[in-house]
Scaffold this active site. Structure first.
Site, PDB file in Angstrom:
ATOM      1  N   ILE A 158      15.437  61.528 -11.287  1.00  0.00           N
ATOM      2  CA  ILE A 158      15.273  61.499  -9.831  1.00  0.00           C
ATOM      3  C   ILE A 158      16.366  60.673  -9.189  1.00  0.00           C
ATOM      4  O   ILE A 158      16.967  61.089  -8.180  1.00  0.00           O
ATOM      5  CB  ILE A 158      13.878  60.963  -9.449  1.00  0.00           C
ATOM      6  CG1 ILE A 158      12.790  61.900  -9.970  1.00  0.00           C
ATOM      7  CG2 ILE A 158      13.755  60.812  -7.934  1.00  0.00           C
ATOM      8  CD1 ILE A 158      11.380  61.359  -9.799  1.00  0.00           C
ATOM      9  N   PRO A 206       9.999  53.071 -12.991  1.00  0.00           N
ATOM     10  CA  PRO A 206       8.568  53.037 -13.316  1.00  0.00           C
ATOM     11  C   PRO A 206       7.976  51.677 -12.977  1.00  0.00           C
ATOM     12  O   PRO A 206       8.698  50.678 -12.843  1.00  0.00           O
ATOM     13  CB  PRO A 206       8.549  53.293 -14.827  1.00  0.00           C
ATOM     14  CG  PRO A 206       9.876  52.788 -15.298  1.00  0.00           C
ATOM     15  CD  PRO A 206      10.851  53.081 -14.193  1.00  0.00           C
ATOM     16  N   ARG A 234       6.368  53.914  -7.192  1.00  0.00           N
ATOM     17  CA  ARG A 234       5.042  53.337  -7.358  1.00  0.00           C
ATOM     18  C   ARG A 234       4.868  52.190  -6.362  1.00  0.00           C
ATOM     19  O   ARG A 234       5.789  51.386  -6.180  1.00  0.00           O
ATOM     20  CB  ARG A 234       4.823  52.828  -8.792  1.00  0.00           C
ATOM     21  CG  ARG A 234       4.628  53.918  -9.827  1.00  0.00           C
ATOM     22  CD  ARG A 234       3.308  54.657  -9.636  1.00  0.00           C
ATOM     23  NE  ARG A 234       3.049  55.653 -10.680  1.00  0.00           N
ATOM     24  CZ  ARG A 234       3.393  56.925 -10.601  1.00  0.00           C
ATOM     25  NH1 ARG A 234       4.042  57.380  -9.524  1.00  0.00           N
ATOM     26  NH2 ARG A 234       3.092  57.758 -11.581  1.00  0.00           N
ATOM     27  N   ASP A 258       6.002  56.516   0.307  1.00  0.00           N
ATOM     28  CA  ASP A 258       5.081  57.578  -0.094  1.00  0.00           C
ATOM     29  C   ASP A 258       3.993  57.042  -1.021  1.00  0.00           C
ATOM     30  O   ASP A 258       3.089  57.781  -1.394  1.00  0.00           O
ATOM     31  CB  ASP A 258       5.849  58.701  -0.796  1.00  0.00           C
ATOM     32  CG  ASP A 258       4.979  59.913  -1.114  1.00  0.00           C
ATOM     33  OD1 ASP A 258       4.291  60.396  -0.183  1.00  0.00           O
ATOM     34  OD2 ASP A 258       4.971  60.357  -2.271  1.00  0.00           O
ATOM     35  N   GLU A 263      -4.351  52.964  -3.808  1.00  0.00           N
ATOM     36  CA  GLU A 263      -4.456  54.374  -3.411  1.00  0.00           C
ATOM     37  C   GLU A 263      -5.802  54.935  -3.852  1.00  0.00           C
ATOM     38  O   GLU A 263      -6.155  54.753  -5.027  1.00  0.00           O
ATOM     39  CB  GLU A 263      -3.314  55.184  -4.055  1.00  0.00           C
ATOM     40  CG  GLU A 263      -1.938  54.765  -3.597  1.00  0.00           C
ATOM     41  CD  GLU A 263      -0.808  55.491  -4.293  1.00  0.00           C
ATOM     42  OE1 GLU A 263       0.352  55.306  -3.901  1.00  0.00           O
ATOM     43  OE2 GLU A 263      -1.077  56.249  -5.261  1.00  0.00           O
ATOM     44  N   HIS A 281       1.337  59.788  -0.806  1.00  0.00           N
ATOM     45  CA  HIS A 281       1.677  60.105  -2.196  1.00  0.00           C
ATOM     46  C   HIS A 281       1.793  61.625  -2.408  1.00  0.00           C
ATOM     47  O   HIS A 281       1.159  62.202  -3.305  1.00  0.00           O
ATOM     48  CB  HIS A 281       0.645  59.516  -3.159  1.00  0.00           C
ATOM     49  CG  HIS A 281       1.199  59.272  -4.538  1.00  0.00           C
ATOM     50  ND1 HIS A 281       0.858  58.191  -5.309  1.00  0.00           N
ATOM     51  CD2 HIS A 281       2.083  59.989  -5.304  1.00  0.00           C
ATOM     52  CE1 HIS A 281       1.482  58.239  -6.466  1.00  0.00           C
ATOM     53  NE2 HIS A 281       2.243  59.323  -6.484  1.00  0.00           N
TER      54      HIS A 281
END
Length: 316
Positions: A158, A206, A234, A258, A263, A281
């Site tokens: 990404i 991560p 995250r 996002d 969450e 998300h």
């Protein structure tokens, strides 16, 4: 073989199906599973498939038949990997499925900040253009991306895609990564340098013990007052109280997130800040992306059953 899906509501629907797993044996699907329900629902299953359901150490003691955990996502911080390894359980994740989608959403957030499309659309709908004395209405200052420094923290698939898109816009990517990439065409900097140099800083790492809370008051204070922080990785990467204070005080110009630490969204201090854009998300949710995710998750199970597991996080 028995397979249990613990949180199917996060995976199926909207054009995708979990039926691909049925070829391997009995499939039991639960929409969502609370922690106190987990052991009973997994029971004598051979394999568990999950997205965000926490898989704690005690589950492996309570469910001795369990031999495979399929993480239907890239991040696997919801699974106690050390316990899985100790019990001889194979854990596989799905990597690379969301690269295009997350990079796309990253730039949707960046363009939302710099091009002010939502604000101009609202203004037009409220009659501003009809009432204008000239052909153009421009109460909201816009900026070009070209020439701005794009600091990409994390250079996996990404991060690479985001840097390439930024370069196509004429931005100047700089990369902060813990591993030395062999083929990076952009300058490499430390994480602290990335915060200091960025016009836009975007996170693509991560969530680990090392990265948790990496966005904090100290690093935010080093950023430009015109800078934008973007997080599609995250929520736990950010100390939300520190970011909220920085946004209130004008330490940085804005944030676009996002993901959040809690969450579904809880009582975050970021909720009511005008200079903080929040999406729920959804970067990973385009139809093509979710279809690819489930195809890869099914293939992971097939490879494991064939004795040649792929995308392995841990294995006996």
């Amino acid at each position: 073989m028995k397979l249990v899906v613990t949180d199917g509501a996060t995976l199926s629907g909207g054009g995708v199906s979990l039926d691909g797993f049925r070829r391997f044996g009995e499939l039991v699907v639960y929409d969502l599973t609370a922690p106190e329900q987990l052991a009973e629902r997994v029971g004598d299953a051979d394999a568990v498939l999950c997205n965000k359901t926490p898989i704690p150490a005690e589950l492996f003691d309570q469910c001795p038949n369990l031999r495979y955990v399929g993480e239907c996502a890239t991040g696997y911080n919801n699974i106690d990997i050390a316990a899985a390894k100790a019990h001889g359980v194979t854990v596989c994740n799905v990597g690379g499925y969301s690269t295009d989608a997350v990079a796309q959403h990253t730039f949707a957030l960046i363009l939302h900040h710099y091009s002010r499309v939502a604000e101009y659309d609202t203004a037009v709908r409220q009659g501003a253009w009809k009432q204008a004395k000239t052909f153009c209405v421009m109460p909201y200052p816009m900026q070009e991306l070209a020439g701005k420094t794009l600091a990409v923290v994390g250079y996996g698939s990404i991060g690479r895609k985001v840097a390439a898109i930024g370069a196509a816009f004429g931005m100047r990517p700089v990369i902060a990564t813990r591993t030395q990439p062999a083929d990076c065409p952009y300058p490499l900097v430390t994480v602290d340098e990335a915060f200091r140099l960025a016009d836009v800083l975007t996170l693509h790492v991560p969530l680990t013990e090392q990265t948790a809370g990496m966005v904090n008051a100290r690093r935010l204070s080093a950023m430009k007052p015109t800078a934008l922080l973007v997080n599609t990785a995250r929520g736990g990467l950010i100390v939300e109280t520190d970011l909220a204070q920085a946004l209130r005080d004008g330490v940085i110009a804005g944030a676009a997130l996002d993901v959040l630490t809690e969450e579904p969204m809880g009582a975050t201090p970021l909720a009511d800040l005008e200079n903080c854009t929040l999406t729920p998300h959804v970067a990973w949710t385009p139809l093509e992306t979710r279809q690819r995710l489930l195809e890869q998750a099914v293939e992971n199970v097939r490879c494991w059953l064939d004795g040649k597991p792929q995308n392995v996080i841990t294995a006996p």
